[in-house]
Design an enzyme around this catalytic site. Sequence first.
Site, PDB file in Angstrom:
ATOM      1  N   GLU A 354       0.849  -1.184   0.000  1.00  0.00           N
ATOM      2  CA  GLU A 354       0.000   0.000   0.000  1.00  0.00           C
ATOM      3  C   GLU A 354       0.889   1.239   0.000  1.00  0.00           C
ATOM      4  O   GLU A 354       1.964   1.260   0.621  1.00  0.00           O
ATOM      5  CB  GLU A 354      -0.956  -0.002   1.188  1.00  0.00           C
ATOM      6  CG  GLU A 354      -0.316   0.402   2.488  1.00  0.00           C
ATOM      7  CD  GLU A 354      -1.251   0.273   3.688  1.00  0.00           C
ATOM      8  OE1 GLU A 354      -1.807  -0.828   3.900  1.00  0.00           O
ATOM      9  OE2 GLU A 354      -1.404   1.258   4.415  1.00  0.00           O
ATOM     10  N   HIS A 439      -0.748  -6.509  11.527  1.00  0.00           N
ATOM     11  CA  HIS A 439      -1.667  -7.556  11.072  1.00  0.00           C
ATOM     12  C   HIS A 439      -1.401  -8.910  11.723  1.00  0.00           C
ATOM     13  O   HIS A 439      -1.074  -9.873  11.024  1.00  0.00           O
ATOM     14  CB  HIS A 439      -1.571  -7.714   9.549  1.00  0.00           C
ATOM     15  CG  HIS A 439      -1.931  -6.492   8.763  1.00  0.00           C
ATOM     16  ND1 HIS A 439      -1.628  -6.346   7.431  1.00  0.00           N
ATOM     17  CD2 HIS A 439      -2.595  -5.363   9.122  1.00  0.00           C
ATOM     18  CE1 HIS A 439      -2.073  -5.178   6.988  1.00  0.00           C
ATOM     19  NE2 HIS A 439      -2.658  -4.556   7.999  1.00  0.00           N
ATOM     20  N   ASN A 477      -4.777  -6.648   3.313  1.00  0.00           N
ATOM     21  CA  ASN A 477      -5.129  -6.216   4.670  1.00  0.00           C
ATOM     22  C   ASN A 477      -6.279  -7.092   5.174  1.00  0.00           C
ATOM     23  O   ASN A 477      -7.194  -7.408   4.419  1.00  0.00           O
ATOM     24  CB  ASN A 477      -5.553  -4.755   4.649  1.00  0.00           C
ATOM     25  CG  ASN A 477      -4.610  -3.901   3.810  1.00  0.00           C
ATOM     26  OD1 ASN A 477      -4.452  -4.150   2.620  1.00  0.00           O
ATOM     27  ND2 ASN A 477      -3.986  -2.938   4.408  1.00  0.00           N
TER      28      ASN A 477
HETATM   29  P1  FDA Z   1      -9.302  -6.922  17.241  1.00  0.00           P
HETATM   30  O1  FDA Z   1      -7.876  -6.721  17.640  1.00  0.00           O
HETATM   31  O2  FDA Z   1      -9.908  -5.962  16.311  1.00  0.00           O
HETATM   32  O3  FDA Z   1     -10.219  -6.942  18.549  1.00  0.00           O
HETATM   33  C1  FDA Z   1      -9.876  -7.633  19.713  1.00  0.00           C
HETATM   34  C2  FDA Z   1     -10.443  -6.876  20.910  1.00  0.00           C
HETATM   35  O4  FDA Z   1     -10.346  -7.701  22.069  1.00  0.00           O
HETATM   36  C3  FDA Z   1      -9.697  -5.590  21.233  1.00  0.00           C
HETATM   37  O5  FDA Z   1     -10.622  -4.528  21.351  1.00  0.00           O
HETATM   38  C4  FDA Z   1      -8.999  -5.887  22.563  1.00  0.00           C
HETATM   39  O6  FDA Z   1      -8.860  -4.748  23.389  1.00  0.00           O
HETATM   40  C5  FDA Z   1      -9.919  -6.921  23.164  1.00  0.00           C
HETATM   41  N1  FDA Z   1      -9.261  -7.845  24.115  1.00  0.00           N
HETATM   42  C6  FDA Z   1      -8.069  -8.470  23.966  1.00  0.00           C
HETATM   43  N2  FDA Z   1      -7.836  -9.282  25.014  1.00  0.00           N
HETATM   44  C7  FDA Z   1      -8.905  -9.163  25.851  1.00  0.00           C
HETATM   45  C8  FDA Z   1      -9.250  -9.764  27.090  1.00  0.00           C
HETATM   46  N3  FDA Z   1      -8.445 -10.666  27.694  1.00  0.00           N
HETATM   47  N4  FDA Z   1     -10.404  -9.391  27.686  1.00  0.00           N
HETATM   48  C9  FDA Z   1     -11.236  -8.478  27.094  1.00  0.00           C
HETATM   49  N5  FDA Z   1     -10.962  -7.897  25.900  1.00  0.00           N
HETATM   50  C10 FDA Z   1      -9.813  -8.247  25.288  1.00  0.00           C
HETATM   51  N6  FDA Z   1      -6.533  -4.068   8.665  1.00  0.00           N
HETATM   52  C11 FDA Z   1      -7.127  -3.833   7.478  1.00  0.00           C
HETATM   53  O7  FDA Z   1      -7.811  -4.712   6.948  1.00  0.00           O
HETATM   54  N7  FDA Z   1      -6.976  -2.612   6.873  1.00  0.00           N
HETATM   55  C12 FDA Z   1      -6.217  -1.621   7.417  1.00  0.00           C
HETATM   56  O8  FDA Z   1      -6.117  -0.522   6.852  1.00  0.00           O
HETATM   57  C13 FDA Z   1      -5.568  -1.877   8.653  1.00  0.00           C
HETATM   58  N8  FDA Z   1      -4.745  -0.942   9.235  1.00  0.00           N
HETATM   59  C14 FDA Z   1      -4.259  -1.144  10.507  1.00  0.00           C
HETATM   60  C15 FDA Z   1      -3.557  -0.126  11.163  1.00  0.00           C
HETATM   61  C16 FDA Z   1      -3.159  -0.292  12.477  1.00  0.00           C
HETATM   62  C17 FDA Z   1      -2.395   0.805  13.186  1.00  0.00           C
HETATM   63  C18 FDA Z   1      -3.458  -1.504  13.168  1.00  0.00           C
HETATM   64  C19 FDA Z   1      -3.057  -1.721  14.602  1.00  0.00           C
HETATM   65  C20 FDA Z   1      -4.147  -2.519  12.515  1.00  0.00           C
HETATM   66  C21 FDA Z   1      -4.543  -2.356  11.186  1.00  0.00           C
HETATM   67  N9  FDA Z   1      -5.261  -3.347  10.527  1.00  0.00           N
HETATM   68  C22 FDA Z   1      -5.789  -3.103   9.287  1.00  0.00           C
HETATM   69  C23 FDA Z   1      -5.490  -4.661  11.160  1.00  0.00           C
HETATM   70  C24 FDA Z   1      -6.911  -4.847  11.708  1.00  0.00           C
HETATM   71  O9  FDA Z   1      -7.280  -3.754  12.505  1.00  0.00           O
HETATM   72  C25 FDA Z   1      -6.951  -6.165  12.507  1.00  0.00           C
HETATM   73  O10 FDA Z   1      -6.624  -7.220  11.628  1.00  0.00           O
HETATM   74  C26 FDA Z   1      -8.313  -6.430  13.127  1.00  0.00           C
HETATM   75  O11 FDA Z   1      -8.672  -5.396  14.006  1.00  0.00           O
HETATM   76  C27 FDA Z   1      -8.330  -7.756  13.861  1.00  0.00           C
HETATM   77  O12 FDA Z   1      -9.673  -8.068  14.205  1.00  0.00           O
HETATM   78  P2  FDA Z   1     -10.009  -9.082  15.367  1.00  0.00           P
HETATM   79  O13 FDA Z   1     -11.475  -9.195  15.467  1.00  0.00           O
HETATM   80  O14 FDA Z   1      -9.212 -10.319  15.174  1.00  0.00           O
HETATM   81  O15 FDA Z   1      -9.403  -8.421  16.703  1.00  0.00           O
END
Ligand code: FDA
Length: 498
Positions: A354, A439, A477
Amino acid sequence: ADGDQVPALVIGSGYGGSVAALRLAQAGVDVLVAEMGMSWTQPGSDGDIFCSVLKPDGRSYWLREKTDQPVGYFLGGSYNKDIDRYTGVLDSEKFSGIRVYQGRGVGGGSLVNGGMAVTPKQENFAAILPSVDAGEMYATYYPRANSALGVNTIDQAWFESAECYKFARVGRKHAERSGFGWTFVPNVYDFEYMKKEQANTVRRSALAGEVIYGNNAGKRSLDKTYLAAATGTGKVTIAAQHLVTAVTPSGGGYEVTIAQIDTKGNTTATKKVVAQRVFFAAGSVGTSKLLVAMKAQGHLRDLSDAVGQKWGNNGNVMVGRANHMWDGTGILQSSMPCLGIDNWADAGGPAFAEVAPFPAGLETYVSLYLAITKNPNRARFTFDSGTGKVDLNWQTSWNQSSIDAAKRIFDKINKKEGTIYRTDLFGVYKTWGDDFTYHPLGGCVLNEATDNYGRLHGYQGLYVIDGSLIPGNTSVNPFVTITALAERNIERIIAEDL
Ligand code: FDA
């Protein structure tokens, strides 16, 4: 509250958790969502909910005293800043060989990500998850996910003239001149709103450099889409600042231990809730850590040995190029990327890169890229009984194949343009951003640690429904794929298990 009994408990409110909450509620099930991060609805003293990338404060990072910027250096020095320790929205979680960035709050990663909403090519998806009927995914679940997420595409005529996408047009020009294919990338950021930002008729968010510490406007994060619909059913309760620490069998269901935390991260109460069904949606790292610890500690000892395995970083690697003075990338840059260089068909090193913004508030002449590559390495999570912590054995050197794949694009572009790499963005004299990922994927892989729909082997009523199901790579992504797979799995679970 302590002692409550619930039919379904969802751990985490990211993509997987939001899909589970909405679809279960629509099927008539009462759902409790436990989310460790904050509910980002109250403005701070500056009137904004989130802080900007250029002026980070405590709201930026999860329990740190100093920022840990992904692009953390510039012109010979670190530009990280001291901040108040607070339960901020972006976590930079450090393992021995990699930092993993994750969103923390109601909405998970959707609060901090670049909004790039990419559906992979069908043959690439089919190669990554061969046990899933790809035809069904592309006919039903990808469209369902794209629609519920509010994915939209850029007005291409506007793109050609918008000041805020000069960086992307320069990136495209260089790719084209070296013979690389490129594609526009859909986003969940409202492009019509962005047009108004460019015209200066609304409050700027993407054009004010807001992204990894949250967007104050314009972005359709999960709290505006899936989670708004879920709470709208009246059957979903979201408990923010509630961290799940243990899940153990109890009667016909599971006892879930939850620590309520304050904004300094201190536990203010410990609650036990009994749930008939538990959906692990804590993200690839959160779910894997929890399950690996529960198995090692004997709480869920019958979990499959595949739990904690096959973790990957989606081949993430970042790099910057120094352009000539006539190829400035612009002072005003939209923080939402909208274009990618597609070199996935290159068998010698597949990569999808990207063209990333670098909104520094001044002309930097930097072209920045986040490459997604087909890195074959996979790591595993292990529980250390001495420290009580879970580590991940990823090695920084494992990213060499990602660097090699990215070089197939950028060495060629540099040669053609007569340009060089920046060596000041990821350290002092360090070209590649190879020690972190946005990711995280895998750790609880579909059809291995679970059945083909996310039911954990060994325990009826336990499910995994997030990025940990995907074995380390998505070719693009990941969040649209995580959402679509969750839609597929929850539909089957509701039909067969409830
Ligand atoms: P996700 O991480 O979204 O959610 C998990 C949740 O569980 C979190 O809110 C966390 O706080 C909570 N949690 C964890 N442990 C816990 C516990 N023990 N008790 C209670 N809660 C708990 N992807 C994409 O497709 N396009 C993009 O442009 C981007 N850009 C990007 C930028 C940045 C800075 C980041 C950090 C990430 C991206 N991503 C991305 C990746 C994308 O955001 C990521 O793949 C998804 O959010 C993952 O989704 P999940 O549902 O797996 O978990």
